[in-house]
Enzyme design. Sequence first.
Site, PDB file in Angstrom:
ATOM      1  N   TRP A 138     -18.967 -14.738  17.562  1.00 55.61           N
ATOM      2  CA  TRP A 138     -18.455 -16.162  17.248  1.00 55.61           C
ATOM      3  C   TRP A 138     -18.914 -16.494  15.876  1.00 55.61           C
ATOM      4  O   TRP A 138     -19.696 -17.500  15.718  1.00 55.61           O
ATOM      5  CB  TRP A 138     -18.762 -16.966  18.298  1.00 55.61           C
ATOM      6  CG  TRP A 138     -17.755 -16.943  19.425  1.00 55.61           C
ATOM      7  CD1 TRP A 138     -17.794 -15.729  20.261  1.00 55.61           C
ATOM      8  CD2 TRP A 138     -16.663 -17.776  19.762  1.00 55.61           C
ATOM      9  NE1 TRP A 138     -16.587 -16.000  21.281  1.00 55.61           N
ATOM     10  CE2 TRP A 138     -16.218 -17.076  21.040  1.00 55.61           C
ATOM     11  CE3 TRP A 138     -16.271 -18.868  19.535  1.00 55.61           C
ATOM     12  CZ2 TRP A 138     -15.140 -17.932  21.654  1.00 55.61           C
ATOM     13  CZ3 TRP A 138     -15.226 -19.612  20.073  1.00 55.61           C
ATOM     14  CH2 TRP A 138     -14.752 -19.160  21.235  1.00 55.61           C
TER      15      TRP A 138
ATOM     16  N   TYR B 207     -18.901  -7.676  17.004  1.00 58.44           N
ATOM     17  CA  TYR B 207     -18.472  -8.830  18.091  1.00 58.44           C
ATOM     18  C   TYR B 207     -19.295  -9.910  17.829  1.00 58.44           C
ATOM     19  O   TYR B 207     -20.511 -10.024  17.679  1.00 58.44           O
ATOM     20  CB  TYR B 207     -18.533  -8.234  19.340  1.00 58.44           C
ATOM     21  CG  TYR B 207     -17.982  -9.227  20.558  1.00 58.44           C
ATOM     22  CD1 TYR B 207     -16.819  -9.540  20.511  1.00 58.44           C
ATOM     23  CD2 TYR B 207     -18.780 -10.133  21.001  1.00 58.44           C
ATOM     24  CE1 TYR B 207     -16.206 -10.451  21.247  1.00 58.44           C
ATOM     25  CE2 TYR B 207     -18.420 -11.296  21.731  1.00 58.44           C
ATOM     26  CZ  TYR B 207     -17.056 -11.288  21.832  1.00 58.44           C
ATOM     27  OH  TYR B 207     -16.636 -12.368  22.633  1.00 58.44           O
TER      28      TYR B 207
HETATM   29  N1  MGD Z   1     -20.750 -25.548  25.389  1.00 54.91           N
HETATM   30  C1  MGD Z   1     -20.489 -24.227  25.202  1.00 54.91           C
HETATM   31  N2  MGD Z   1     -19.063 -24.114  25.658  1.00 54.91           N
HETATM   32  C2  MGD Z   1     -18.625 -22.986  25.669  1.00 54.91           C
HETATM   33  C3  MGD Z   1     -19.485 -21.873  25.181  1.00 54.91           C
HETATM   34  C4  MGD Z   1     -20.835 -21.989  24.835  1.00 54.91           C
HETATM   35  O1  MGD Z   1     -21.565 -21.138  24.377  1.00 54.91           O
HETATM   36  N3  MGD Z   1     -20.974 -23.298  24.860  1.00 54.91           N
HETATM   37  N4  MGD Z   1     -19.104 -20.418  25.034  1.00 54.91           N
HETATM   38  C5  MGD Z   1     -17.568 -20.398  25.211  1.00 54.91           C
HETATM   39  C6  MGD Z   1     -16.857 -18.985  25.493  1.00 54.91           C
HETATM   40  S1  MGD Z   1     -16.924 -17.904  24.411  1.00 54.91           S
HETATM   41  C7  MGD Z   1     -16.548 -18.667  26.644  1.00 54.91           C
HETATM   42  S2  MGD Z   1     -15.701 -17.123  26.624  1.00 54.91           S
HETATM   43  C8  MGD Z   1     -16.186 -19.817  27.617  1.00 54.91           C
HETATM   44  C9  MGD Z   1     -16.692 -19.089  29.100  1.00 54.91           C
HETATM   45  O2  MGD Z   1     -16.026 -19.783  29.886  1.00 54.91           O
HETATM   46  P1  MGD Z   1     -16.660 -19.228  31.562  1.00 54.91           P
HETATM   47  O3  MGD Z   1     -16.847 -18.035  31.542  1.00 54.91           O
HETATM   48  O4  MGD Z   1     -15.693 -20.102  32.378  1.00 54.91           O
HETATM   49  O5  MGD Z   1     -18.030 -20.226  31.682  1.00 54.91           O
HETATM   50  P2  MGD Z   1     -19.450 -19.936  32.295  1.00 54.91           P
HETATM   51  O6  MGD Z   1     -20.181 -21.199  31.940  1.00 54.91           O
HETATM   52  O7  MGD Z   1     -20.335 -18.483  32.082  1.00 54.91           O
HETATM   53  O8  MGD Z   1     -18.958 -19.970  33.819  1.00 54.91           O
HETATM   54  C10 MGD Z   1     -18.258 -21.047  34.439  1.00 54.91           C
HETATM   55  C11 MGD Z   1     -19.203 -21.239  35.882  1.00 54.91           C
HETATM   56  O9  MGD Z   1     -18.626 -20.252  36.600  1.00 54.91           O
HETATM   57  C12 MGD Z   1     -19.418 -20.358  37.723  1.00 54.91           C
HETATM   58  N5  MGD Z   1     -19.414 -18.764  38.367  1.00 54.91           N
HETATM   59  C13 MGD Z   1     -20.104 -17.654  37.897  1.00 54.91           C
HETATM   60  N6  MGD Z   1     -19.824 -16.587  38.672  1.00 54.91           N
HETATM   61  C14 MGD Z   1     -19.165 -17.225  39.841  1.00 54.91           C
HETATM   62  C15 MGD Z   1     -18.652 -16.689  41.005  1.00 54.91           C
HETATM   63  O10 MGD Z   1     -18.609 -15.530  41.142  1.00 54.91           O
HETATM   64  N7  MGD Z   1     -17.648 -17.161  41.690  1.00 54.91           N
HETATM   65  C16 MGD Z   1     -17.439 -18.572  41.326  1.00 54.91           C
HETATM   66  N8  MGD Z   1     -16.584 -19.154  42.033  1.00 54.91           N
HETATM   67  N9  MGD Z   1     -18.122 -19.294  40.450  1.00 54.91           N
HETATM   68  C17 MGD Z   1     -18.815 -18.700  39.435  1.00 54.91           C
HETATM   69  C18 MGD Z   1     -20.826 -20.689  37.378  1.00 54.91           C
HETATM   70  O11 MGD Z   1     -21.603 -21.687  38.358  1.00 54.91           O
HETATM   71  C19 MGD Z   1     -20.416 -21.293  35.970  1.00 54.91           C
HETATM   72  O12 MGD Z   1     -21.266 -22.330  35.683  1.00 54.91           O
HETATM   73  O13 MGD Z   1     -16.956 -20.894  27.510  1.00 54.91           O
HETATM   74  C20 MGD Z   1     -16.681 -21.078  26.073  1.00 54.91           C
HETATM   75  N10 MGD Z   1     -17.140 -22.571  26.025  1.00 54.91           N
HETATM   76  N1  MGD Z   2     -25.582 -12.659  30.539  1.00 62.03           N
HETATM   77  C1  MGD Z   2     -24.485 -13.417  29.865  1.00 62.03           C
HETATM   78  N2  MGD Z   2     -24.328 -12.878  28.501  1.00 62.03           N
HETATM   79  C2  MGD Z   2     -23.262 -13.219  27.796  1.00 62.03           C
HETATM   80  C3  MGD Z   2     -22.177 -14.260  28.265  1.00 62.03           C
HETATM   81  C4  MGD Z   2     -22.657 -14.453  29.547  1.00 62.03           C
HETATM   82  O1  MGD Z   2     -21.841 -15.518  30.332  1.00 62.03           O
HETATM   83  N3  MGD Z   2     -23.559 -14.171  30.348  1.00 62.03           N
HETATM   84  N4  MGD Z   2     -21.071 -14.787  27.677  1.00 62.03           N
HETATM   85  C5  MGD Z   2     -20.847 -13.850  26.841  1.00 62.03           C
HETATM   86  C6  MGD Z   2     -19.688 -14.341  25.793  1.00 62.03           C
HETATM   87  S1  MGD Z   2     -18.274 -14.984  26.611  1.00 62.03           S
HETATM   88  C7  MGD Z   2     -19.698 -14.525  24.570  1.00 62.03           C
HETATM   89  S2  MGD Z   2     -18.172 -14.748  23.669  1.00 62.03           S
HETATM   90  C8  MGD Z   2     -20.787 -13.788  23.814  1.00 62.03           C
HETATM   91  C9  MGD Z   2     -21.165 -14.555  22.633  1.00 62.03           C
HETATM   92  O2  MGD Z   2     -22.028 -13.743  21.917  1.00 62.03           O
HETATM   93  P1  MGD Z   2     -22.123 -14.044  19.963  1.00 62.03           P
HETATM   94  O3  MGD Z   2     -20.610 -14.757  19.538  1.00 62.03           O
HETATM   95  O4  MGD Z   2     -22.581 -12.923  19.529  1.00 62.03           O
HETATM   96  O5  MGD Z   2     -23.232 -15.398  20.077  1.00 62.03           O
HETATM   97  P2  MGD Z   2     -23.571 -16.309  19.035  1.00 62.03           P
HETATM   98  O6  MGD Z   2     -25.023 -16.966  19.151  1.00 62.03           O
HETATM   99  O7  MGD Z   2     -22.285 -17.171  18.642  1.00 62.03           O
HETATM  100  O8  MGD Z   2     -23.716 -15.721  17.736  1.00 62.03           O
HETATM  101  C10 MGD Z   2     -22.687 -15.660  16.511  1.00 62.03           C
HETATM  102  C11 MGD Z   2     -23.999 -15.341  15.279  1.00 62.03           C
HETATM  103  O9  MGD Z   2     -22.948 -15.241  14.244  1.00 62.03           O
HETATM  104  C12 MGD Z   2     -23.921 -15.925  13.081  1.00 62.03           C
HETATM  105  N5  MGD Z   2     -22.946 -16.642  12.195  1.00 62.03           N
HETATM  106  C13 MGD Z   2     -22.210 -17.499  12.312  1.00 62.03           C
HETATM  107  N6  MGD Z   2     -21.241 -17.755  11.434  1.00 62.03           N
HETATM  108  C14 MGD Z   2     -21.585 -16.562  10.421  1.00 62.03           C
HETATM  109  C15 MGD Z   2     -20.784 -15.972   9.464  1.00 62.03           C
HETATM  110  O10 MGD Z   2     -19.816 -16.795   8.765  1.00 62.03           O
HETATM  111  N7  MGD Z   2     -21.646 -15.022   8.830  1.00 62.03           N
HETATM  112  C16 MGD Z   2     -22.446 -14.244   9.553  1.00 62.03           C
HETATM  113  N8  MGD Z   2     -22.907 -13.163   8.864  1.00 62.03           N
HETATM  114  N9  MGD Z   2     -23.123 -14.987  10.541  1.00 62.03           N
HETATM  115  C17 MGD Z   2     -22.332 -15.838  10.995  1.00 62.03           C
HETATM  116  C18 MGD Z   2     -24.560 -17.252  13.857  1.00 62.03           C
HETATM  117  O11 MGD Z   2     -25.884 -17.550  13.133  1.00 62.03           O
HETATM  118  C19 MGD Z   2     -25.091 -16.472  14.985  1.00 62.03           C
HETATM  119  O12 MGD Z   2     -26.237 -15.643  15.123  1.00 62.03           O
HETATM  120  O13 MGD Z   2     -21.982 -13.778  24.669  1.00 62.03           O
HETATM  121  C20 MGD Z   2     -21.823 -13.149  25.940  1.00 62.03           C
HETATM  122  N10 MGD Z   2     -22.885 -13.044  26.417  1.00 62.03           N
HETATM  123 MO    MO Z   3     -16.854 -15.813  25.124  1.00 62.62          MO
END
Ligand code: MGD
Ligand code: MGD
Ligand code: MO
Length: 819
Positions: free
Chosen positions: A116, A114
């Site tokens: 990104w 899993y």
């Molecule tokens: N810059 C940037 N953007 C991203 C990402 C990133 O790593 N960097 N990751 C991307 C990915 S993979 C995903 S899945 C999305 C995730 O998108 P989300 O899951 O929507 O994003 P989060 O920032 O985890 O949460 C948004 C807000 O929800 C609020 N929150 C948390 N728990 C609760 C709750 O129980 N109730 C309420 N009302 N609010 C709560 C927190 O204050 C938090 O700031 O974002 C994407 N966008």
């Molecule tokens: N506590 C907490 N944990 C969370 C979350 C949260 O809200 N709270 N959010 C969750 C969510 S929504 C998500 S989506 C996950 C994200 O979790 P990940 O997607 O596992 O996080 P990334 O840091 O984006 O890791 C991607 C890795 O892939 C590598 N990479 C990029 N491109 C390539 C490629 O072409 N080849 C190879 N081999 N490597 C590559 C990058 O260097 C990086 O190390 O985290 C989750 N974890």
């Molecule tokens: Mo995500």
Amino acid sequence: MTRTQESSAHWGTFQVDVSDDGRTVVDTRPYADDPDASPAIAGVAEGQHHPLRVVRPAVRRRWLERGPGPDDHRGDPDDEYVEVEWDEVLDLLAAELDRVRSAHGNRAIFGGSYGWGSAGRLHHAQGQLHRFLNAIGGYTSSKNDYSRGASLVLLPHLIGADGMEQLRTRPPSWPQIAAHTDLLLCFGGMRLSNTSVIPGGHDRQVVGGLSRDAARTTRIVTVSAQRDDIGADLDAEWLGIVPGTDTALLLALTHTLVVEALADETFLASHTHGADRVRAYLRGDTDGVAKTPEWAARITGVPAATIRDLARRAAAGRTLVNVTYSLQRAEHGEQAVFAALTFAAFLGQIGLPGGGLSHGYGSMGDHGLGVERVKLPTFPQGRNPVDDFIPCARISDLLLHPDEDLPYDGGTLRLPDIRLVYWAGGNPFHHHQDLRRLRRGLARLHTLVVNEFHWTPTARHADIVLPAATPLERDDLAAGPGDSRLRTMPRAVAPVGEAREEFWIYDRLAERLGADYSEGLDSHGWLERIYETWRRANTDAPPFAEFWRAGGTPLPQRPYRDGAFSAFRADPAAHPLDTPSGLIEVFSPTLAGFGLSDTAGHALWIEPPVEPDSPYDLQLLCNQPSHRLHSQLDMAGPSRSTKVAGREPVRLNPVDATARGLRDGDVAIVRSPQGSLLAGVVTTDALLPGVAQMHTGSWYDPSAPHVADCVNGNVNVLTKDVGTSSLTQASSGARVAVSISRYDGPVPPVRAYEPPHLEHRPGAGRAERRPSERRTPARGRGNDRARARPSPPTSHPGRAPSPNGQPAADSGHRTPPHR
Ligand SMILES: Nc1nc2c(c(=O)[nH]1)N[C@H]1C(S)=C(S)[C@@H](COP(=O)(O)OP(=O)(O)OC[C@H]3O[C@@H](n4cnc5c(=O)[nH]c(N)nc54)[C@H](O)[C@@H]3O)O[C@H]1N2
Ligand SMILES: Nc1nc2c(c(=O)[nH]1)N[C@H]1C(S)=C(S)[C@@H](COP(=O)(O)OP(=O)(O)OC[C@H]3O[C@@H](n4cnc5c(=O)[nH]c(N)nc54)[C@H](O)[C@@H]3O)O[C@H]1N2
Ligand SMILES: [Mo]
């Protein structure tokens, strides 16, 4: 002098300045006409040439010397790696893959992987790994995601798989909101920084402008413990709520609609199933508790009068209820989504323009753009003969509990006994919860293989680390859902050191294992093939050579005529949802029939266990980082600029800070039952008292365990590794109960951004393998060196030879030979 070209990442399209000799990425920057572009872009150049780059294949010394097997030293910060030649490492890895599949079967290989990985459509890390593992007999896979894993399992029961698809791809668009929506109710806020991320990236970031336009005519209410979960320029009303209690608020809002005769009874009768069962639950018939605003006020901290008023306002006009993904990324998190659907159904506006339910504004940048998605070019993955899978967030359970049963979606999964894990394009030491537990799981393995650009914490647990070429070192193409342009991602520089395209790696491995990966094409041949295959259905697009020369081709921007559920709304008999009743199931007999203790047929408030005298008296929100994508480029300037006291900041209300003797810039120790970390203190009244917040993605640094489990502030040493529920089994990482206090001891240095101890020892891979571990793969072709030949300059049709034929700057080694 430099030349400039374009590239793309999940955080957007950007410009790349390359030194004249074609060896160095000098600068990366957003386009001037992209005001909401991600700050992460500025860090790409630094990441490209950072000392943390994996430059040669490396093998953990202990694995090399002792052979495959369980080892609780995996991840030891003092572990040493031996750098070996490509042909040696490929022989070693092919032999190990063959040993595992022969001795334990292909289901003993976990290839879920899993994460990104890069935005490119061809060099898609998981897709390539899966194709390779499929070619050698298959692997145990993973399903769903960390993003909205609970919703992915729950919602199909309530609105059908097609309803789920509509909700994702055709939510009310921003122009529709501006035109029709009176009240946009945002549970979880609407963070602009989150919308800079779209899988595949977008040509330009447009949500910021669209949402600012909408805010001129639409009233926005943000429900969150953080005031700044929404941009100040949207002029939203802030309703502070205790984290994890939205379900109670939504039930009380629905209760108010019912008792004040504001519910849309006609819609409930014609378009929903089971509203009576919901009414009974709201009244308290089943549990003796009426879900009144007074009841919810005690739980949520939102005054009862405010709840009543909000319900009345919602019923008075066109209302759109948005739930961010974060709400469901928590224990019983799916209930918040269920309750939001229930509230929206009782309001009766699902399927009306600008009304109903939405799940994703502020979570993904493509949400609500109003453009029909088109299919994009895709590298085929083949078929996996192995059926075993896990919901992706159950990785540690898989590793720690082989042969045990896991309840999931009303059934059970038998967990296979995994011996080898291959990870490419993800960072479980970023994404998974309870990292100490993950480490114990990985210690059980025989072998962990990781392809990476950087020495991430995950790479530092691996037995075999293969240096992958970055997007700036390979030719690719990219587009995100609803994007306006399919863009080229041309190679900017030669791979550093001995980094290779993963395509090349899998092709060599497959040959050694008697399998076919490439079908006789090199990666450029495949790039052209996936484009031309796509073009058959997109006849307006130019032939490949022309596309490449032009740097891209426009994608159709067909506005979707009707939003999600509009056909269903118009005629539910003619356009039923694919649920058992054909209707929106606000009570699902299927779910009730599963007989699970933590799931009912209707949205359910589950009281969190009361823990009097718990030292963990603050709720820590663990949300997405504004200046990076997850853990990516945490070592580079934009992310570093956010650090406090040299580590990840923890924000808390001044009241809580004062009570703990904490001041801005202090180092704090944050503890949970799972672990501890060091963080830099920031006080702010943007957070409710009792709530703290840290971004995810600071690199795990276990180098001073006597002080804390992570000295760099990775929140996942704190979070709890428990499935959202026995129904959905998704990640519960959004928040965790913690204690915070000042750390007054000597502050240990952060070592996460230094590569491990490396020894360069050509031939080590051959000499040191124990005879008992050496196996001859099925039909291996053996030594790569014998086949290596100089790399020809790439000759893309219609394109000048790229710097790809040049020796890499620092190694004198040839770049990957393209066959
Ligand atoms: N810059 C940037 N953007 C991203 C990402 C990133 O790593 N960097 N990751 C991307 C990915 S993979 C995903 S899945 C999305 C995730 O998108 P989300 O899951 O929507 O994003 P989060 O920032 O985890 O949460 C948004 C807000 O929800 C609020 N929150 C948390 N728990 C609760 C709750 O129980 N109730 C309420 N009302 N609010 C709560 C927190 O204050 C938090 O700031 O974002 C994407 N966008
Ligand atoms: N506590 C907490 N944990 C969370 C979350 C949260 O809200 N709270 N959010 C969750 C969510 S929504 C998500 S989506 C996950 C994200 O979790 P990940 O997607 O596992 O996080 P990334 O840091 O984006 O890791 C991607 C890795 O892939 C590598 N990479 C990029 N491109 C390539 C490629 O072409 N080849 C190879 N081999 N490597 C590559 C990058 O260097 C990086 O190390 O985290 C989750 N974890
Ligand atoms: Mo995500």
